[in-house]
Scaffold this motif. Structure first.
Motif, PDB file in Angstrom:
ATOM      1  N   ARG A  94      -0.024   5.673  -6.974  1.00  0.00           N
ATOM      2  CA  ARG A  94      -1.256   5.154  -7.096  1.00  0.00           C
ATOM      3  C   ARG A  94      -1.558   4.041  -6.809  1.00  0.00           C
TER       4      ARG A  94
ATOM      5  N   ASP B 210      -4.729   1.122  -7.277  1.00  0.00           N
ATOM      6  CA  ASP B 210      -6.128   1.205  -7.752  1.00  0.00           C
ATOM      7  C   ASP B 210      -6.217  -0.378  -8.546  1.00  0.00           C
ATOM      8  N   ARG B 211      -7.543  -0.650  -8.508  1.00  0.00           N
ATOM      9  CA  ARG B 211      -8.025  -1.985  -9.392  1.00  0.00           C
ATOM     10  C   ARG B 211      -7.876  -1.199 -10.846  1.00  0.00           C
TER      11      ARG B 211
ATOM     12  N   LYS C 221     -11.460   4.425 -12.276  1.00  0.00           N
ATOM     13  CA  LYS C 221     -10.540   4.866 -11.493  1.00  0.00           C
ATOM     14  C   LYS C 221      -9.431   5.838 -12.513  1.00  0.00           C
TER      15      LYS C 221
ATOM     16  N   ILE D 231      -6.913   5.652 -14.511  1.00  0.00           N
ATOM     17  CA  ILE D 231      -5.388   5.385 -14.505  1.00  0.00           C
ATOM     18  C   ILE D 231      -4.890   6.099 -15.678  1.00  0.00           C
TER      19      ILE D 231
ATOM     20  N   VAL E 131      -5.101  10.336  -6.605  1.00  0.00           N
ATOM     21  CA  VAL E 131      -6.294   9.685  -6.474  1.00  0.00           C
ATOM     22  C   VAL E 131      -7.289  10.609  -7.346  1.00  0.00           C
TER      23      VAL E 131
ATOM     24  N   PRO F 212     -10.214   9.502  -9.746  1.00  0.00           N
ATOM     25  CA  PRO F 212     -11.178   8.648 -10.267  1.00  0.00           C
ATOM     26  C   PRO F 212     -12.088   9.748 -11.065  1.00  0.00           C
TER      27      PRO F 212
ATOM     28  N   ASP G 152     -16.230   7.996  -7.946  1.00  0.00           N
ATOM     29  CA  ASP G 152     -16.138   6.848  -7.108  1.00  0.00           C
ATOM     30  C   ASP G 152     -17.039   7.155  -5.823  1.00  0.00           C
TER      31      ASP G 152
ATOM     32  N   ASN H  83     -13.688   5.758  -2.204  1.00  0.00           N
ATOM     33  CA  ASN H  83     -12.141   5.631  -2.716  1.00  0.00           C
ATOM     34  C   ASN H  83     -11.712   5.519  -1.137  1.00  0.00           C
TER      35      ASN H  83
ATOM     36  N   VAL I  57      -8.589   4.496  -0.838  1.00  0.00           N
ATOM     37  CA  VAL I  57      -7.139   4.462  -0.898  1.00  0.00           C
ATOM     38  C   VAL I  57      -6.754   5.942  -0.371  1.00  0.00           C
TER      39      VAL I  57
END
Length: 468
Positions: free
Chosen positions: A277, A279-280, A285, A287, A373, A375, A378, A381, A383
């Motif tokens: 992954r 991400d910010r 997100k 995480i 991924v 989230p 979002d 996204n 990514v």
């Protein structure tokens, strides 16, 4: 530095294409940014007389404005630092962002009190500064593309100053459904919607977000509200040419070698699989739930221990807000807990890195077996779109149904409910066990869908739609 002639195409956004730092000797160092808008403006060419209006974000930017330093095609606004902080952190990132991503813990927040109203006045001042600068710089009949939730009031303000202009507004976030959007005070909700409806065209990343905006207009402003605003959808895609070229430079190869060494091999000498992954460390997100799902995978399916590594790049975001600092600390704590619980001398279950490094991100894209991924919500996204494009051997995309990218990629991804940790753990197992030929075929289809509307074309489509 403003151009000497009026601009026929203008872009307005909080962050511009360039930023400045003051070095120890007092000189200014310029750093160029990237992204879809930068690619888009370069696509239309310098002969169009384009201008990017943005805000000075830090001391270096403000010093550049004061010294008259800049570059052709960019006008940076030195808005009072306190006004900018109120507008950016107080309203845009702590109210509008939270509403559209549905992030509030509603028993305690939001609280729309006198302090909120004071900050809202700053948000109005900030938006008015943009509207006045655009009105001053625009040629008769110019096209103006206003970007995102920071500048929702600009279209209406600009329309009142310059009714001759063709104005578009683009939302890069999701749009909240009416019941959640109406957490905002009624007059503020109406002001946000009415601000965007000052544009000739309001555009969104997916049809879902566009429909939510329309529903909010009907719920807050009444059905059949008189407006000439047209609604559009432009699903920003990945820049395949740039990504593929950049991901094969020497610095990326070096980081791939480092990552492979850190991931390591199984007892029988085979490379471990990598769940990646990037991400910010942004609340939306998700995480933490991703880490919880990985822990559940290791708990419920012990056969994966020492055979898989979770490569988690969680880059700092909005660290001037306490809730973001707390979230980043929880990500770090949970990663350490998983490593302590399951790690062995030859296997670190979670490789967590919190220092931003684009080359390392691309390296992880190339070697990922699974892209996670997930989230909460979002706008798009990227990514999710970039990983299949860059992947060397194909990767399985585990994708939240709440990501905007789901609209285009869902058919070839393994879809998850972002709140369902057990379901995400099962999805990770399914992804890790997918046959390589199926994985490769899915990756090809994902890459094709992900690059259908590259950044330059995405920008040009918005511009052309204003002429329709």
């Amino acid at each position: 530095m403003a151009p000497t002639q009026a601009a026929s195409v203008l872009v307005a956004s909080n962050r511009g294409p360039i930023s400045y730092d003051v070095r120890e000797d007092g000189s200014l160092h310029a750093k160029r940014g990237g992204g879809g808008l930068v690619s888009g403006l370069s696509a239309i060419g310098p002969e169009t007389g384009a201008l990017w209006v943005c805000s000075a974000l830090g001391d270096g930017d403000r010093e550049a404005v004061r010294r008259g330093v800049g570059e052709q095609g960019v006008r940076m606004l030195d808005i009072d630092a306190d006004v900018h902080a109120d507008a950016y952190n107080g309203i845009a990132n702590s109210a509008l962002w939270f509403v559209h991503h549905m992030l509030y813990q509603t028993p305690l927040e939001p609280v729309f009190d006198a302090e909120f109203r004071r900050q809202w006045a700053s948000y109005e001042t900030y938006n008015r500064a943009f509207a006045e600068a655009l009105a001053e710089e625009a040629a008769p009949g110019a096209a103006v593309l206003v970007q995102d939730y920071h500048l929702t009031l600009v279209p209406r303000m600009l329309r009142e100053l310059r009714p001759d202009l063709r104005i578009g507004h683009f939302s890069h976030t999701p749009w909240a459904p009416p019941d959640y959007f109406r957490l905002l005070p009624d007059d503020i909700a109406a002001q946000v919607l009415g601000g965007i409806l000052g544009a000739d065209r309001a555009a969104f990343l997916t049809q879902r977000w566009a429909d939510a905006f329309t529903e909010c207009c009907h719920a807050v402003l009444g059905p059949g509200i008189p407006s000439g605003t047209r609604i559009g959808v432009h699903g920003l895609g990945a820049d395949a040419d740039f990504l593929r070229e950049r991901s094969h430079r020497p610095d990326v190869a070096e980081r791939m070698a480092e990552l492979r060494e850190q991931i390591g091999t199984t007892a029988d000498g085979k490379p471990r699989q990598a769940i990646v992954r990037v991400d910010r460390t942004e609340l939306s997100k998700n995480i933490v739930r991703g880490l919880l799902a990985y822990r559940e995978l290791l708990t419920d399916r012990p056969e994966w221990r020492e055979r898989v590594v979770h490569v988690a790049f969680a880059y700092p975001s909005r660290q001037d807000l306490a809730v973001y600092r707390d979230y980043m600390a929880e990500v770090e704590r949970l990663a350490e807990e998983i490593n302590s619980q399951y790690g062995t001398p030859g296997w670190t279950p979670v490789l967590l890195n919190m220092k931003d490094d684009f080359a390392r991100s691309l390296a992880s894209y190339r070697l990922a077996d699974v892209a996670l991924v997930n989230p909460i919500r979002d706008g798009m996204n990227l990514v999710a779109k970039e990983m299949p494009v860059v992947s060397d051997d194909g990767c399985v995309l585990v994708l939240s149904r709440e990501a905007g990218a789901y609209e285009e990629l869902g058919e070839d991804a393994i879809t998850v409910n972002p709140y369902d940790v057990s379901g995400t753990a099962r999805a990770l197992h399914e992804a890790l066990t997918m046959p390589l030929d199926e994985r490769a075929e899915r990756t090809k289809r994902l890459a094709a869908a992900a690059t259908a509307l590259p950044p330059a074309q995405w920008f040009l489509d918005q511009l052309n739609a204003l002429d329709s």
